[in-house]
Design an enzyme around this catalytic site. Structure first.
Site, mmCIF file in Angstrom:
data_model
loop_
_atom_site.group_PDB
_atom_site.id
_atom_site.type_symbol
_atom_site.label_atom_id
_atom_site.label_comp_id
_atom_site.label_asym_id
_atom_site.label_seq_id
_atom_site.Cartn_x
_atom_site.Cartn_y
_atom_site.Cartn_z
ATOM 1 N N GLU A 78 6.852 1.730 -2.221
ATOM 2 C CA GLU A 78 7.371 3.093 -2.281
ATOM 3 C C GLU A 78 7.948 3.586 -0.961
ATOM 4 O OE1 GLU A 78 3.989 5.211 -3.841
ATOM 5 O OE2 GLU A 78 4.618 4.883 -5.906
ATOM 6 N N GLU A 109 -9.027 -14.963 -4.996
ATOM 7 C CA GLU A 109 -9.574 -14.193 -3.881
ATOM 8 C C GLU A 109 -10.647 -14.939 -3.107
ATOM 9 O OE1 GLU A 109 -13.175 -11.411 -5.248
ATOM 10 O OE2 GLU A 109 -11.273 -10.829 -6.175
#
Length: 270
Positions: A78, A109
């Protein structure tokens, strides 16, 4: 047991009426901004370091897994449209790569070495800043990336939701957002994720303001990527210059941003 994994304050959720579910979740969510407020003094020096590095040409990286990784990617994505910052100045990376944005990648992960490999592919250096995002504070992918980055001289920070975590211990600027047990036990996409999103908003917005990407309170460098933003930019020019809508829109279309349009108009008058 870590706070993020501790049992919910509510029992028998499956027997609650819908309204009770919503009210109780909302009551829990009301506590999140207070947890973020308690951590502002931790956020301040991290923002100051990011600003210094980016003023000198550095970049900001986020790494995470699962919800935490997605929040970092969201925040990074953004920045260019909102503040006109070039792509590649704020970068989000998550365990499992782009595929994991939409679908979980099993055990991604758990690899302590992979984050640094992912970062090296983007030529990360000690000119940059790395923030690790992990609600638990114990995600191997994130811990390994932060530890390796710090050993290479990078400024490192983290955003966690447990106190005294391993990730905080290896980060130079830890931010601990202690929001307490989740409404659904262990579901850290809820309060923990909300707290992380608030902190990321605060960090990146403060950095962009300090880098001069806001004038007054306006996003003068925003990308004009749709009609709504063109209309907003036009109104901003009208307000700044006290001119009509047609003249303001012509200036915006000609110069491509509110800042450039206003500056050109004022320079021409002087």
């Amino acid at each position: 047991m870590s706070i993020t994994e501790s049992s919910s304050n509510y029992e028998d959720l499956e027997h609650m009426a819908v309204r009770d579910l919503l009210v109780n979740m909302n009551n829990e969510d009301k506590t999140v901004p207070l947890a973020v407020e308690r951590s502002i003094d931790q956020i301040v020096p991290l923002v100051e370091q990011i600003v210094l590095k980016m003023q000198a040409g550095g970049r900001l990286f986020y790494i995470g897994a699962g919800t935490s990784g997605r929040l970092g990617i969201l925040d990074a994505s953004e920045i260019p449209p909102t503040y006109g910052m070039p792509h590649g100045k704020v970068i989000g990376i998550m365990a499992g790569g782009d595929e994991a944005i939409r679908k979980a990648v099993e055990f991604a992960e758990d690899d302590q070495q992979q984050a640094w490999k992912d970062l090296q592919a983007l030529d990360i250096s000690d000119a940059d800043v790395l923030i690790g995002i992990a609600a638990s504070g114990r995600t191997p992918y994130v811990i390994g990336g932060i530890r390796e980055a710090r050993s290479h001289g990078l400024v490192t920070g983290c955003i966690v939701c447990n106190p005294d975590s391993e990730l905080a211990s290896v980060s130079e600027y830890p931010v601990e957002l202690i929001v307490g047990p989740e409404f659904v036990t262990g579901s850290t996409r809820m309060k923990s994720g909300t707290a992380q999103k608030l902190a990321l908003n605060m960090i990146s917005t403060s950095v962009m303001i300090r880098l001069g990407r806001v004038k007054g309170n306006k996003m003068v460098d925003m990308q004009l990527s749709n009609t709504k933003l063109v209309d907003r930019g036009t109104r901003m020019i009208m307000e700044a210059l006290q001119i009509g809508v047609d003249d303001a829109r012509d200036l915006l279309e000609k110069h491509g941003s509110v800042r450039a349009a206003v500056n050109h108009y004022l320079d021409a008058r002087n």
